[in-house]
Design a protein around this motif. Structure first.
Motif, mmCIF file in Angstrom:
data_model
loop_
_atom_site.group_PDB
_atom_site.id
_atom_site.type_symbol
_atom_site.label_atom_id
_atom_site.label_comp_id
_atom_site.label_asym_id
_atom_site.label_seq_id
_atom_site.Cartn_x
_atom_site.Cartn_y
_atom_site.Cartn_z
ATOM 1 N N MET A 372 0.831 -1.204 0.000
ATOM 2 C CA MET A 372 0.000 0.000 0.000
ATOM 3 C C MET A 372 0.864 1.251 0.000
ATOM 4 N N HIS A 373 0.308 2.299 -0.612
ATOM 5 C CA HIS A 373 0.989 3.592 -0.679
ATOM 6 C C HIS A 373 0.041 4.659 -0.151
ATOM 7 N N PRO A 374 0.448 5.411 0.879
ATOM 8 C CA PRO A 374 -0.436 6.461 1.401
ATOM 9 C C PRO A 374 -0.445 7.680 0.484
ATOM 10 N N LEU A 375 -1.614 8.276 0.330
ATOM 11 C CA LEU A 375 -1.737 9.526 -0.421
ATOM 12 C C LEU A 375 -2.027 10.705 0.492
ATOM 13 N N THR A 376 -2.327 10.416 1.760
ATOM 14 C CA THR A 376 -2.603 11.478 2.729
ATOM 15 C C THR A 376 -1.798 11.214 3.997
ATOM 16 N N GLU A 377 -1.675 12.234 4.808
ATOM 17 C CA GLU A 377 -0.964 12.098 6.072
ATOM 18 C C GLU A 377 -1.681 11.114 6.993
ATOM 19 N N ALA A 379 -3.389 8.458 6.127
ATOM 20 C CA ALA A 379 -3.067 7.102 5.679
ATOM 21 C C ALA A 379 -1.641 6.722 6.061
ATOM 22 N N ARG A 380 -0.728 7.673 5.953
ATOM 23 C CA ARG A 380 0.663 7.381 6.321
ATOM 24 C C ARG A 380 0.766 6.994 7.794
ATOM 25 N N ARG A 381 0.067 7.723 8.653
ATOM 26 C CA ARG A 381 0.108 7.421 10.088
ATOM 27 C C ARG A 381 -0.487 6.046 10.382
#
Length: 657
Positions: A372-377, A379-381
């Motif tokens: 998976m690749h986050p597109l928002t902060e 999602a990254r967290r």
């Protein structure tokens, strides 16, 4: 323009009142009819975008040209307007199609730029784009028996499977591409076009297919006592549920029985389950497209032309697709996207997804890796928290790919030639030739003659461990002879041609040499596939994939081919892969990449130079081609000619060639 016509260059609101989606060729043909204060307007666009709209939706439109009146219908051509979807008060640009031009530099391990690719990434929008995708898809499946496209007659509507555009057996007209294997009505396609290309290079060098998330995903987890269990609905436990739902799902459960009956009917009619699946999909797609509205996307396919594999285009394609998804909210063009998922077995053997920023999360219940690749902060967290707290995820830390071809034991000391001399002696005797040929030779003053000359005379050179050396000189100057002197000592060859007349060849005691001297020293192949050949030497299929990729054979179509099925240039690369599979710390190649075109030779030389330096392999090649020397960026150049051989600074040699 009358007062009832819409304004130019100023956005205005309109309402969708209908779609125009042809039954054949809908991915690139289609349009929307919208209503505004001044009347109705038909917008030409691709059907792949128009199908996502429903009557009653509010849009915002900006015209750059006056609409055309065609038989009383006001029409806006594709290039004449911009269109936004209004979703929950937000504007989402949907037309014109997304596009971006980028330049990608290819560098040596020292950071010096060797060459560049100039690429145009854009959403596919023409019939030719989709035909090119079909061609690339055949490389993905790597089998002549696999049919990757379904075509439909524009006259009678009959379906047919073929990899090439067929004619309708009933009406005799060219059939139109209807579907690409594995794709859905919800699929969106981004093509990567090679700009500033040579006439013999392909126009489209890659494509990415983006879909909605898969409907259900379960995770395979190891059991303490051995074996595996299944953790259901894993995404919904990690991320907000609405990110992945409602996705594109063709039918409600209550309608499943009638759907299966229709599928069986069509499968019997066409004798093909694939055609039946495509036909049923078309019949039920519209309702499923209206329902789909997720905050995630899925990269379902990434295919790069085999000649351009392993040169960073896979990473570039994925990175560009991420921008497209984020900016245009692909595929649905509704909710803002938080995360992109991919399910890719290939990711175990090729790290291009991870190099584009994806994180390995888990394996599906069937054992396929999910990244998976986050597109928002946000999602990254969430991803970071999962990777640091989940017991299974902590063991891998989000990393899936592990290099299999590890560094070799570097030469323990330099190899050198000290005072090496090698002479050549031949006897010219014309007595054994037919009389008419003797007369010709005598006319040129040729009788019995003994020819003696120095090929190498008192040569002193040194090649350091782990370095790259290029041997340069005119044809017949002694390049091969110099390589023979090195290999005679390194491989223990006692023949006259591999021993100096005088002087010493010093080779480290831990030398493990591999060599390619065409016609003299070459690896042998049987009827086995290339993957079998290389894997048998390495004892590791994953490492074999890495080695084949490093020489430009990183595609399943080559993995499954035997040596005899390859072209001359591909055979040369296969020989190189075979030598690398021996894991040498000294690799000697004569007439390096002599059978390859300049662009391919340059790509392979750059990759081999980087591989040799990173793995500790001392590489010695002979070549006179400037593009190869430029890509290799040798640490030393050995100039050979007229009996002499001496080392020169590479930059000076490159400037003079």
């Amino acid at each position: 323009m009358s007062s009832h016509n819409p304004p130019l260059m100023r956005p205005f609101k309109a309402k969708v009142i209908g779609q125009r989606i042809p039954r054949v060729g809908w991915r690139w043909l289609g349009g929307l009819t919208v209503e505004h204060e001044g009347g109705r307007l038909h917008l030409f666009m691709t059907g792949g975008i128009a199908r996502w709209f429903s009557p009653g939706e509010t849009v915002e439109l900006e015209l750059h040209e006056e609409p055309e009146d065609i038989d009383g219908v006001m029409v806006a051509p594709r290039e004449s307007y911009r269109l936004w979807r209004i979703y929950r008060g937000e504007r989402v640009l949907v037309w014109p199609v997304w596009r971006k031009v980028v330049s990608i530099d290819r560098e040596t391990i020292t950071g010096r730029r060797v060459y560049s690719y100039r690429l145009l990434a854009r959403e596919a929008q023409t019939e030719e784009d989709y035909k090119e995708i079909v061609g690339l898809e055949q490389y993905h499946y790597a089998s002549k028996e696999e049919i990757v496209a379904i075509w439909r007659c524009p006259v009678c509507g009959v379906y047919l499977e073929s990899n090439l555009q067929p004619e309708c057996p009933r009406d005799g007209v060219p059939m139109k591409l209807q579907e690409i294997r594995g794709s859905l009505p919800s699929s969106r396609f981004m093509v990567v076009e090679l700009l500033d290309r040579k006439p013999y290079e392909p126009r489209i060098v890659g494509y990415v297919r983006v879909d909605t998330p898969i409907p259900l995903m379960h995770r395979r987890v190891p059991k303490p006592g051995g074996g595996f269990g299944v953790e259901k609905m894993i995404r919904e436990k990690v991320f907000p549920k609405y990110w992945f739902h409602p996705t594109f799902w063709p039918v409600e459960p209550r309608n499943r029985r009638s759907l299966l009956a229709r599928f069986r009917e069509l499968a019997k009619l066409y004798g093909s389950r694939r055609i039946a699946r495509a036909a049923v999909g078309e019949e039920i797609a519209d309702e499923a497209l209206r329902r789909a509205n997720t905050a995630a996307a899925r990269i379902a396919r990434v295919v790069v032309h085999p000649d351009y594999r392993g040169d960073g285009l896979g990473v570039a394609s994925v990175s560009l697709a991420l921008e497209w998804i984020r900016e245009r909210r692909i595929p649905e063009m509704r909710r803002a996207k938080h995360v992109v998922e991919t399910i890719a077995q290939m990711a175990r053997y090729n790290p291009f997804f991870e190099r584009a920023g994806f994180k390995y999360m888990w394996d599906t219940a069937s054992g396929r890796p999910v990244l998976m690749h986050p597109l928002t902060e946000e999602a990254r967290r969430i991803i970071e928290k999962f990777l640091s707290s989940d017991p299974v995820a902590k063991s891998h830390g989000g990393v899936l790919y592990r290099p299999r071809y590890s560094p070799v034991e570097m030469l323990s000391e330099p190899e050198s030639l000290v005072g090496v001399t090698k002479s050549y002696r031949s006897v010219l005797d014309i007595e054994r030739l037919p009389r008419e040929l003797q007369d010709v030779l005598r006319a040129f003053g040729a009788e019995r003659r003994v020819v003696e000359r120095y090929v190498l005379k008192d040569v002193n050179i040194t090649v350091n461990p782990g370095s790259v050396a290029a041997v340069v000189g005119a044809s017949g100057a002694g390049k091969t002879t110099l390589l023979r002197m090195i290999l005679g000592k390194a491989l223990g060859i006692g023949g006259e041609g591999y021993r100096p007349d005088s002087g010493v060849v010093k080779i480290p005691t831990n030398t493990k040499a591999a060599a390619l001297l065409p016609g003299e020293l070459e690896p042998s192949f049987g009827g086995e596939t290339l993957l079998e050949h290389v894997a048998s030497k390495l004892g590791d299929p994953g490492a074999a994939v890495e080695v084949l990729s490093s020489v430009g054979l990183g595609d399943a179509i080559f993995f499954r081919a035997s040596f005899g099925e390859l072209s001359t240039g591909q055979k040369e690369r296969a020989k190189l892969a075979s030598l690398l599979a021996e894991r040498p710390n000294l690799l000697v190649i004569d007439e390096f990449m002599a059978h390859l075109d300049p662009l391919t030779a340059r790509r392979i030389a750059r990759k081999l130079g980087k591989l040799a330096r990173s793995k500790g392999i001392t590489l010695i090649v002979s070549t006179n081609r400037p593009e190869i020397l430029d890509a290799l960026q040798p640490d030393t150049v050995i100039l050979v000619g007229y009996g002499s051989a001496f080392q020169e600074e590479p930059g000076r040699v490159l400037r003079e060639l």
